[in-house]
Design an enzyme around this catalytic site. Structure first.
Site, PDB file in Angstrom:
ATOM      1  N   SER A  15       0.829  -1.204   0.000  1.00 47.43           N
ATOM      2  CA  SER A  15       0.000   0.000   0.000  1.00 47.43           C
ATOM      3  C   SER A  15       0.866   1.259   0.000  1.00 47.43           C
ATOM      4  CB  SER A  15      -0.913   0.008   1.223  1.00 47.43           C
ATOM      5  OG  SER A  15      -0.158  -0.029   2.418  1.00 47.43           O
ATOM      6  N   GLU A  47      -2.884   0.148  -3.878  1.00 46.02           N
ATOM      7  CA  GLU A  47      -4.059  -0.255  -3.095  1.00 46.02           C
ATOM      8  C   GLU A  47      -4.953   0.916  -2.686  1.00 46.02           C
ATOM      9  OE1 GLU A  47      -3.024  -2.949   0.083  1.00 46.02           O
ATOM     10  OE2 GLU A  47      -1.498  -3.943  -1.119  1.00 46.02           O
ATOM     11  N   CYS A  49       4.568  -9.870   9.729  1.00 50.30           N
ATOM     12  CA  CYS A  49       5.068  -8.733  10.500  1.00 50.30           C
ATOM     13  C   CYS A  49       4.846  -8.917  11.992  1.00 50.30           C
ATOM     14  CB  CYS A  49       4.398  -7.440  10.052  1.00 50.30           C
ATOM     15  SG  CYS A  49       2.608  -7.403  10.229  1.00 50.30           S
ATOM     16  N   ASP A  68       7.879 -24.499   5.083  1.00 51.28           N
ATOM     17  CA  ASP A  68       6.971 -25.477   4.491  1.00 51.28           C
ATOM     18  C   ASP A  68       5.868 -24.813   3.670  1.00 51.28           C
ATOM     19  OD1 ASP A  68       6.349 -28.148   4.051  1.00 51.28           O
ATOM     20  OD2 ASP A  68       4.864 -28.192   5.660  1.00 51.28           O
ATOM     21  N   GLU A 106       9.242  -7.971   9.244  1.00 49.47           N
ATOM     22  CA  GLU A 106       9.662  -6.818  10.030  1.00 49.47           C
ATOM     23  C   GLU A 106      11.027  -7.052  10.657  1.00 49.47           C
ATOM     24  OE1 GLU A 106      10.556  -4.829  13.675  1.00 49.47           O
ATOM     25  OE2 GLU A 106       9.891  -6.900  13.586  1.00 49.47           O
ATOM     26  N   HIS A 118       5.571   2.392  11.015  1.00 47.95           N
ATOM     27  CA  HIS A 118       4.599   2.797  12.016  1.00 47.95           C
ATOM     28  C   HIS A 118       5.024   4.083  12.723  1.00 47.95           C
ATOM     29  CE1 HIS A 118       3.877  -1.478  11.315  1.00 47.95           C
ATOM     30  NE2 HIS A 118       2.622  -1.197  11.559  1.00 47.95           N
TER      31      HIS A 118
END
Length: 718
Positions: A398, A449, A608, A621, A630, A659
């Site tokens: 985004s 997005e 994250c 897997d 992150e 953030h």
């Protein structure tokens, strides 16, 4: 029969909490107005509690996160101003963030930096306990230390003893009448040493001048009898998510007059309960019972009244306020029998069944979960087709959702803007984003997005069998909130969901553009999921819908597809003995999404803010080609998880904490990369932010991405 409730959402019916705190950050709200507004939100919460239940904790409010508040109260961090406080939340000093147990709530992780703690009682900038006297909320000392980081095992015992002693000093100095001690870490799979330590150290609560009630939730307690032997007045347990284990232990325990806070209404899911059945169940538990919720109510929206759901679905669900009502109905069932009958009359009505979807799931074979050829073979094809440079750069998906984008999207939702005009606007934003990425020199692009409100809600709106709430906001971290959809029926794809926007973006550039999808486990984890069929069947239904979408990507020439699964670690059961069963269906659902793609189609995934070291084998897997995770807040600590496994896939460690508004320098990003390259071959290393950029502003995004690209170019030239 008495009732008790805790954890009622702080967000407010109209997101008052979010608007207030973010208003302070943007200097539209003064410090005085912030404190006053928080107090008003707290008064409204208490008014709602009083309407339905006999008792509740005080001092549950926070300015950002209760774990941080606890750390500040007991001197882990010295905070002299509100700006100091918020610097630990979202500034250059921002603490690492991770999931609260196996939920989608993120907490700030206190970091002892491998030093012996030096605790002290400090007067906080904002004292949430200043007016709280009757029954005060505190995070338990064991949970606080267990969920912190950097505290070596040899220091844990001493730290717990010192901190618990300070708790008693704090409680007694404040003259509290009662304390609600939130100690959910007691449901973890604890060692014998842990239980011995708890048994020894928690004896200190016998010195408390007030009553102490210890609350656990999210799962069963493995040594429940030990808790009832502690010098506390009551024990709260989860009788919804305990798989019957708490109940089995209760039958053998002499509670010695202690109060049992019986968690009998679900604080994590929305399906309405039958008070008749609950009352019958509770009456078998004996005397001295208080009815309560089985987990904090902040995992639910405030009230069903403000949701835009069909009546058939509303009759089957409860949000936080309705959970309080259910407690009240159950406790007073004799005088409110007719109201209870009205409450449950919609529970048995059929809703959302699709036989075609069920048949498709029933016909799945093991081959449907296997991708061929192997990674070692297909990576050669992908390198030839994509022709990416060393240290390829990309973003997670985004781009900034500006006020203009949100305004246009709202106009379209309200029917005040035509579909044609809306789609023209979105194409314009996509064009700008592609041009910005081209100018910056990124290697694998995204469409931005701009048409998506939320990575789960967007798909929920386009899939049959899932409903969206309209105003059912829940806090994810700090002030960040989202609206969990409700998976009520069989899930299927009505039509292509993302092809139009992604293929348009690809038409604007010669560089590869990623198709962006949210994976089945994350859609389940960030929604309220139905409980009438096995959860693996729900996951496979969603995976088949995504599989169809990926096949459409390939038809339109998309060569890179990202299936985001940030919740796959979060969803793992608290009890590790249950992990194999969970990961078996979680991994198979991911593999089902991409098992039939061409060798040249590169499959990415993103995760994250989780602890990865214990699940590395499970992650491998999943059979992806590239993973991004992150690493910025943890300063690259995640690298330790790769030192012990043969990680033969490509990886992008987030070098920029999105953030926070802070823009990291090239050198700061380089520190994370240099540490990673000690373990990961440079041929397998991608450069990217740690999460999507939706919440950031372009003024922050462009310079940070410019530094990111500069870093990649510097690495290539070395």
């Amino acid at each position: 029969m008495k009732t008790y409730a805790y954890g009622f959402p702080r967000i407010g019916k109209q997101r008052e909490f979010k608007k207030l705190v973010e208003g302070y950050w943007s200097k539209r709200v003064s410090e005085e107005e912030l404190f006053s507004g928080i107090g008003e939100i707290e008064r409204k919460r208490e008014k709602t509690y009083r309407k339905y239940v006999d008792a509740f904790p005080e001092g549950e409010m926070t300015l950002y996160d209760p774990m941080l508040d606890t750390a500040i109260t007991f001197g882990v961090y010295k905070v002299g101003s509100l700006n100091d406080y918020f610097e630990l939340c979202r500034g250059k000093r921002a603490l690492e963030m991770t999931k609260w147990f196996n939920t989608n709530y993120h907490y700030l992780v206190p970091d002892f930096e491998e030093r012996v703690p030096n605790f002290s009682i400090e007067k906080p900038i904002w004292d949430r306990h200043e007016k709280a006297k009757k029954n005060v909320y505190l995070i338990g000392p064991f949970t606080f230390l267990k969920l912190s980081k950097g505290l070596k095992r040899e220091f844990f015992e001493g730290a717990l003893k010192e901190l618990t002693g300070l708790y008693i000093e704090y409680m007694n100095s404040k003259n509290f009448l009662s304390v609600h001690l939130d100690d959910p870490a007691l449901v973890l799979e604890l060692s014998k040493e842990d239980w011995k330590l708890i048994e020894e150290v928690y004896q200190v609560f016998s010195y408390a001048k007030c009553s102490v009630n210890l609350f656990t939730y999210y799962d069963s307690v493995d040594r429940l009898e030990l808790l009832f032997n502690l010098p506390v007045d009551g024990i709260g347990i989860d009788l919804v998510h305990d798989r019957g284990e708490n109940l089995k232990q209760l039958e053998k325990i002499d509670r010695e007059g202690k109060i049992l806070y019986a968690g009998i209404v679900d604080g994590r899911n929305v399906w309405r309960v039958n008070p008749f059945k609950i009352r019958s169940f509770v009456e078998k538990l004996g005397e001295n019972i208080v009815l309560t919720n089985a987990a904090p109510l902040f995992h639910l929206p405030v009230s069903i009244e403000s949701s835009s759901l069909p009546d058939e679905l509303k009759a089957k669900i409860s949000f936080a306020e309705e959970r309080l009502k259910e407690l009240n109905l159950t406790a007073n069932i004799e005088e409110r029998e007719s109201e209870v009958k009205e409450w449950i009359k919609g529970l048995t009505l059929p809703f959302g069944r699709n036989e075609e979807v069920r048949k498709r799931v029933s016909l799945l074979k093991e081959d449907d979960f296997e991708r061929k050829p192997s990674y070692e073979e297909r990576v050669k094809v992908q390198k030839e087709v994509l022709k990416l440079p060393l240290f390829p750069t990309t973003t997670i998906g985004s781009f900034p959702q500006t006020e203009e984008i949100r305004r246009i999207r709202l106009l379209y939702r309200k029917g005040l803007l035509s579909k044609e005009d809306y789609e023209t606007f979105i194409r314009g934003e996509i064009s700008k984003a592609i041009q910005i990425q081209e100018d910056l020199g990124l290697d694998v692009l995204v469409h931005g997005e701009f048409e998506r409100t939320d990575m789960v809600e967007f798909f929920a709106e386009k899939l049959e069998g899932i409903a969206t709430t309209g105003n059912g906001w829940v806090i994810s971290y700090g002030t960040r909130c989202y609206r969990p959809p409700i998976i009520y029926g069989d899930v299927s794809r009505r039509a292509p969901m993302t092809i139009k926007e992604v293929s348009f973006a690809q038409s604007l550039t010669e560089k590869p553009v990623k198709g962006m999808l949210t994976g089945p486990v994350t859609i389940i984890s960030w929604s309220y999921v139905r409980e009438d069929i096995p959860i693996r069947e729900v996951a496979y239904q969603i995976a088949l819908a995504l599989k169809d979408e990926i096949e459409d990507y390939e038809k339109t020439g998309i060569k890179v597809v990202q299936i985001d699964e940030p919740a796959i670690r979060e969803r793992a059961p608290i009890k590790k003995r249950l992990w194999n069963e969970y990961f078996e269906w979680a991994i198979k659902s991911f593999r089902l999404c991409h098992s039939s793609v061409k060798p040249e189609t590169q499959i990415h995934t993103h995760m994250c803010y989780s602890e990865f070291s214990e699940i590395m084998d499970y992650i491998l897997d999943m059979d992806f080609d590239v993973i991004s995770i992150e690493a910025s807040r943890s300063k690259g600590d995640i690298i330790k998880a790769f030192e012990e496994v043969n990680f033969n896939r490509q990886i992008g460690l987030g070098v920029w904490d999105i953030h926070s508004p802070y823009i990291p320098s090239v050198d700061e990003m380089r520190e994370i990369v240099d540490r990673a390259l000690r373990v990961i071959p440079k041929e397998n290393f991608w450069i990217n932010p740690d999460c999507g950029l939706k919440t950031r502003r372009w003024e922050e995004v462009i310079p940070a991405l410019r530094n990111l690209v500069t870093l990649a170019r510097n690495l290539r030239s070395n």
